[in-house]
Design a protein around this motif. Structure first.
Motif, PDB file in Angstrom:
ATOM      1  N   TRP A 251      13.799 -29.871  27.503  1.00 39.78           N
ATOM      2  CA  TRP A 251      13.493 -31.263  27.820  1.00 39.78           C
ATOM      3  C   TRP A 251      13.970 -31.671  29.214  1.00 39.78           C
ATOM      4  O   TRP A 251      13.381 -32.548  29.833  1.00 39.78           O
ATOM      5  CB  TRP A 251      14.120 -32.216  26.797  1.00 39.78           C
ATOM      6  N   GLY A 252      15.033 -31.040  29.719  1.00 35.80           N
ATOM      7  CA  GLY A 252      15.690 -31.571  30.908  1.00 35.80           C
ATOM      8  C   GLY A 252      15.276 -30.969  32.221  1.00 35.80           C
ATOM      9  O   GLY A 252      15.709 -31.442  33.280  1.00 35.80           O
ATOM     10  N   ILE A 253      14.431 -29.921  32.227  1.00 32.57           N
ATOM     11  CA  ILE A 253      14.045 -29.277  33.489  1.00 32.57           C
ATOM     12  C   ILE A 253      12.595 -29.641  33.788  1.00 32.57           C
ATOM     13  O   ILE A 253      11.684 -28.813  33.748  1.00 32.57           O
ATOM     14  CB  ILE A 253      14.251 -27.750  33.406  1.00 32.57           C
ATOM     15  N   PHE A 254      12.379 -30.909  34.057  1.00 33.16           N
ATOM     16  CA  PHE A 254      11.047 -31.455  34.346  1.00 33.16           C
ATOM     17  C   PHE A 254      11.031 -31.868  35.804  1.00 33.16           C
ATOM     18  O   PHE A 254      11.510 -32.926  36.185  1.00 33.16           O
ATOM     19  CB  PHE A 254      10.768 -32.633  33.420  1.00 33.16           C
ATOM     20  N   VAL A 255      10.487 -31.025  36.642  1.00 30.77           N
ATOM     21  CA  VAL A 255      10.701 -31.134  38.078  1.00 30.77           C
ATOM     22  C   VAL A 255       9.826 -32.197  38.747  1.00 30.77           C
ATOM     23  O   VAL A 255      10.121 -32.627  39.862  1.00 30.77           O
ATOM     24  CB  VAL A 255      10.484 -29.751  38.732  1.00 30.77           C
ATOM     25  N   THR A 256       8.767 -32.654  38.090  1.00 33.45           N
ATOM     26  CA  THR A 256       7.896 -33.662  38.713  1.00 33.45           C
ATOM     27  C   THR A 256       8.155 -35.065  38.185  1.00 33.45           C
ATOM     28  O   THR A 256       7.338 -35.970  38.375  1.00 33.45           O
ATOM     29  CB  THR A 256       6.407 -33.305  38.522  1.00 33.45           C
TER      30      THR A 256
ATOM     31  N   PRO B 140      10.606 -22.746  37.739  1.00 28.73           N
ATOM     32  CA  PRO B 140      10.458 -23.013  36.308  1.00 28.73           C
ATOM     33  C   PRO B 140      10.616 -24.494  35.986  1.00 28.73           C
ATOM     34  O   PRO B 140      11.454 -25.172  36.567  1.00 28.73           O
ATOM     35  CB  PRO B 140      11.577 -22.188  35.676  1.00 28.73           C
ATOM     36  N   SER B 141       9.775 -24.954  35.054  1.00 36.22           N
ATOM     37  CA  SER B 141       9.749 -26.370  34.709  1.00 36.22           C
ATOM     38  C   SER B 141       9.250 -26.525  33.273  1.00 36.22           C
ATOM     39  O   SER B 141       8.527 -25.664  32.757  1.00 36.22           O
ATOM     40  CB  SER B 141       8.835 -27.134  35.671  1.00 36.22           C
ATOM     41  N   ASP B 142       9.655 -27.634  32.647  1.00 38.89           N
ATOM     42  CA  ASP B 142       9.183 -27.960  31.303  1.00 38.89           C
ATOM     43  C   ASP B 142       7.851 -28.692  31.357  1.00 38.89           C
ATOM     44  O   ASP B 142       7.545 -29.378  32.324  1.00 38.89           O
ATOM     45  CB  ASP B 142      10.174 -28.895  30.589  1.00 38.89           C
ATOM     46  N   SER B 143       7.095 -28.566  30.277  1.00 38.64           N
ATOM     47  CA  SER B 143       6.021 -29.511  29.985  1.00 38.64           C
ATOM     48  C   SER B 143       6.573 -30.406  28.890  1.00 38.64           C
ATOM     49  O   SER B 143       6.560 -30.038  27.715  1.00 38.64           O
ATOM     50  CB  SER B 143       4.755 -28.798  29.505  1.00 38.64           C
ATOM     51  N   PRO B 144       7.118 -31.560  29.275  1.00 36.57           N
ATOM     52  CA  PRO B 144       7.951 -32.342  28.336  1.00 36.57           C
ATOM     53  C   PRO B 144       7.212 -32.614  27.029  1.00 36.57           C
ATOM     54  O   PRO B 144       6.063 -33.018  27.064  1.00 36.57           O
ATOM     55  CB  PRO B 144       8.204 -33.631  29.081  1.00 36.57           C
ATOM     56  N   GLU B 145       7.930 -32.523  25.961  1.00 37.04           N
ATOM     57  CA  GLU B 145       9.155 -31.764  25.718  1.00 37.04           C
ATOM     58  C   GLU B 145       8.753 -30.643  24.784  1.00 37.04           C
ATOM     59  O   GLU B 145       9.383 -30.373  23.779  1.00 37.04           O
ATOM     60  CB  GLU B 145      10.212 -32.677  25.084  1.00 37.04           C
TER      61      GLU B 145
END
Length: 800
Positions: free
Chosen positions: A457-462, A516-521
């Motif tokens: 959940w917390g690595i959402f770069v945009t 690397p990034s999340d597609s929440p969540e």
């Protein structure tokens, strides 16, 4: 003055003389349609009625034996200033993690993400509920002809009941004009008002004292140990001053006693040390100024300050049967849950979202709307959540309605927070990614926290791009080029600098991707069968980077600046991945056609391409629009779909953009009937994201209002579209004061599902295409000029 349907249809002369963005109440919106009312006191927080002045909030319960007002304040935060510490090993392992993902080693890459990417947020903090103000009344506990209400037209709550031969009344409002909460108690018989005024113990460390015979003082600190050190947080003070007409007022042990009064006014001031203020001085100054005014003057100032915002709009979606309309709101909501149609309740819900925006976020508010706005039920922090600013959809949803529903200035507190994100995000960009510019991740606090959180959940770069779209919306709706040059473009340009340096080529196609990034969540199933959250080049990131580059390119052209930088952006935008359709006909959420690990997941982050963005639409990209619709169907038809309030609000907006009004209405009715409580505040249900009970969340209210607006007017495609997603059930109605991009205000009346009349006013004086169904005409307006269109205005043009 009310305006009749005949006045509305006769033309634009009278309307053109009105001040811009200020519109009268229509005859189809009587006072009763602006009121939430009940025949019993509130027993639960989600039955109480909210009042607010953009900073101070109160929930009015309306008990006849004991009145309870749950107090809150937007800056009552635990924690301390910090932008968040990044993991010192993140940058050195970034290339390694990316290489593992590109080579398909998802399990190992995920493990390294968990080890090296999360930041440090020990003293992040949370907004906290303050104490309840209690009024324990003397005399009989019996209450006949009881009525409790909230009038949206003048932002006042009311309680009235009879006891023996006397009628008791109370009025409550939180005045932005004078900065405090006002309670007025009266009785039809003299000398019958008596009560004990006190604070409940509350959850925060505090002391209670009295100042003279008429003022109760609570002082404390916003300390808690779940989200902060336990000894960091703002100091607060609450002062309640009693002004009695007749009778006696006396201070007792931690309480004020009133006996034998005719009329009583209670003034409640709240101050905190946020930003270096002295909470005691804040309270004393507000009370001193207010005490020098009569109650009538305080009320008049409150209404005069509030109504110019609220009265900019009205909405009529058709008549509800009289037998239903005569029922209190809780009964009507339950009837809708059982399938009853109640268009007036839906119109009330629309205006309620606007009311909450005004009550929670004024131009001079110190902070924007948090997860729970400015109110706080105390459940979020107790469940391990934080009542903060969630940047993976919730804070954005809080402001989706602001521009389109004619409340543009209510966004100003959000813009100030974005500036703090920009400042703190420079450190995160440099230390974590070795890049210039600024970046923010999933959550933030009043001090501009920008570091990433935990994987999943917390690595959402945009996240920073998404929240900054609100700045761009303000420009596109107002056409304010000075704002574009001084505020919007600098924020967006610096974010674009980050992504130009941060993004990396994907080896198979050469596409530029994030990660690397999340597609929440959400999570996908890797080839190993394990559930993985992080990836390279997820679709939501692609949507927002494309949007960011496009915004900067357009701004650069408009401002005639940065030609070299614009060329770089144009080249990078051309290398972004295309949208892809997966094996089920769905819009792919990730670069690869992975299966969902959680098919019933509440988030549909890749559908930001439909709303709030406009990169997928039925007219321009019909195949992708169909893929988006399949994505929705697969998600909501999965067993045990996670029916969050904001997820239901999303569906209203999605279906409106997909031009499916009937489906949008079904989702709207579900939002009101199944994800709003008796006071019409929306909530996240128990079982979602670890919640054990219904927790209030403002986003369903505000995003629901935005969704209704999208059903009636759209303007995202360089044209104004009238009634794009009008459901069959809304056969006849009208709307006044909706805003469209380009600086337009739009009023529409329709009958039997067909356009009767549309009045379009331009602030700036420009030309614009106007669409009705598959026909488009172009109108040309001078500044502040209005034109009137009818359905026959579109008959002479070819279908498009």
């Amino acid at each position: 003055m009310l305006t009749t349907r005949r006045d509305f249809l006769q033309g634009s002369v009278a309307l053109a003389a009105l001040p811009y963005l200020t519109l009268p109440l229509t005859a189809q919106t009587p006072a009763a349609a602006e009121e939430l009312w009940y025949v019993r006191p509130a027993e639960r927080w989600l039955e109480a009625l909210p009042v607010g002045n953009g900073r101070l909030g109160g929930m009015v319960f309306g008990g006849n034996a004991t009145e309870r007002i749950a107090l809150s304040e937007s800056t009552a935060w635990s924690g301390a200033p910090a932008t968040g510490e990044v993991n010192p090993d993140a940058l050195s392992h970034l290339s390694e993690i990316r290489e593992l993902f590109f080579n398909g080693n998802y399990d190992e890459a995920q493990a390294l993400c968990a080890k090296y990417l999360p930041g440090h947020a020990k003293n992040f903090g949370t907004n906290l509920p303050l104490s309840d103000l209690l009024l324990h009344f003397s005399g009989s506990d019996t209450a006949m002809a009881y009525r409790r209400s909230l009038n949206l037209g003048d932002a006042t709550a009311h309680v009235s009941y009879r006891s023996e031969d006397a009628t008791f009344t109370r009025e409550f409002f939180a005045t932005h004009a004078d900065g405090l909460l006002v309670v007025r108690l009266a009785c039809t018989q003299p000398k019958l008002l008596g009560f004990r005024l006190e604070f409940d113990k509350g959850v925060l460390p505090n002391t209670v004292s009295t100042n003279g015979n008429d003022t109760l003082v609570q002082q404390g600190d916003c300390y808690e140990k779940m989200h902060s050190s336990g000894h960091d947080g703002v100091a607060f003070e609450i002062r309640a001053k009693v002004i009695a007409e007749g009778g006696t007022t006396a201070a007792t042990d931690q309480a004020i006693e009133v006996r034998g009064a005719d009329v009583v006014t209670v003034l409640v001031a709240i101050g905190t040390s946020y930003g270096g203020a002295d909470p005691g001085d804040t309270c004393k100054e507000m009370l001193q100024r207010a005490a020098n005014k009569s109650y009538a003057e305080l009320r008049e100032r409150h209404v005069a300050d509030y109504q110019p915002l609220y009265r900019r709009m009205s909405l009529d979606l058709g008549e509800t049967p009289a037998a239903v309309r005569r029922q209190p709101i809780d009964v009507r909501r339950k009837a809708m849950n059982n399938g009853a149609e109640d268009p007036e309740l839906l119109a009330l819900f629309f205006q309620y979202g606007r009311y909450l925006t005004i009550a929670g976020s004024r131009a001079d508010s110190p902070l924007p709307l948090a997860l729970q706005g400015i109110w706080n039920d105390g459940l979020a922090s107790s469940m391990g959540w934080t009542d903060d600013f969630h940047l993976d959809i919730n804070t954005q949803q809080n402001y989706w309605a602001a521009e389109v529903s004619n409340l543009s200035e209510c966004q100003m507190p959000l813009f100030r927070l974005i500036e703090r994100l920009r400042s703190g995000g420079r450190t995160t960009a440099k230390e974590m990614y070795g890049a210039p510019g600024w970046v923010a991740h999933t959550v933030t606090n009043p001090w501009g926290f920008t570091a990433p959180g935990s994987p999943g959940w917390g690595i959402f770069v945009t996240a920073g791009i998404w929240i900054s779209q609100q700045i761009w919306d303000h420009y596109t709706f107002t056409g304010d080029t000075e704002f574009l040059g001084t505020q919007a473009y600098p924020v967006l340009r610096e974010a674009a600098e980050f992504f130009l340096a941060y993004m990396t080529p994907e080896p198979k196609h050469g596409w530029l991707v994030t990660g690397p990034s999340d597609s929440p969540e959400n999570w996908f199933i890797a080839p190993s069968g394990h559930h993985i959250a992080e990836s390279m080049g997820n679709t939501v990131d692609r949507v927002f980077v494309y949007a960011l580059y496009s915004m900067c390119i357009e701004a650069s052209k408009t401002l005639s600046t940065d030609e070299e930088f614009r060329t770089k952006l144009e080249g990078a935008r051309a290398k972004l991945p295309p949208f892809q359709v997966g094996r089920h006909g769905q819009l792919q959420e990730w670069l690869e056609d992975f299966e969902d690990a959680v098919p019933n997941h509440r988030h549909t982050s890749h559908l930001v391409s439909v709303y709030p963005e406009n990169q997928i639409s039925p007219r321009r990209t019909p195949e992708l629009a169909r893929a988006a619709e399949i994505t929705i169907q697969r998600r909501i038809n999965a067993p045990h779909w996670e029916q969050s309030e904001w997820g239901r609000a999303n569906l209203v907006a999605y279906y409106a953009r997909l031009l499916k009004g009937n489906e949008a209405l079904v989702s709207l009715a579900g939002l009101v009937a199944k994800a709003a409580d008796d006071n019409l505040l929306t909530y996240s249900s128990g079982g979602i994201a670890g919640a054990q009970s219904n927790i209030f969340a403002l986003d369903g209210n505000t995003a629901g209002t935005a969704g209704i607006a999208e059903m009636l007017v759209q303007s995202q495609a360089d044209e104004i579209e009238l009634l794009p997603a009008l459901p069959a059930a809304w056969r006849t109605g009208s709307v006044r004061g909706l805003c469209a991009r380009g600086g337009f205000v739009v009023d529409i009346a329709w009958r039997d599902g067909r356009l009767e009349s549309a009045l379009i006013k331009s602030k700036r004086g420009v030309s614009t295409p106007v669409r009705l169904g598959d026909r488009v005409i172009t109108i040309h307006l001078q500044p502040k000029q209005t034109t009137r269109l009818r359905e026959e205005s579109f008959h002479a043009v070819e279908k498009k």
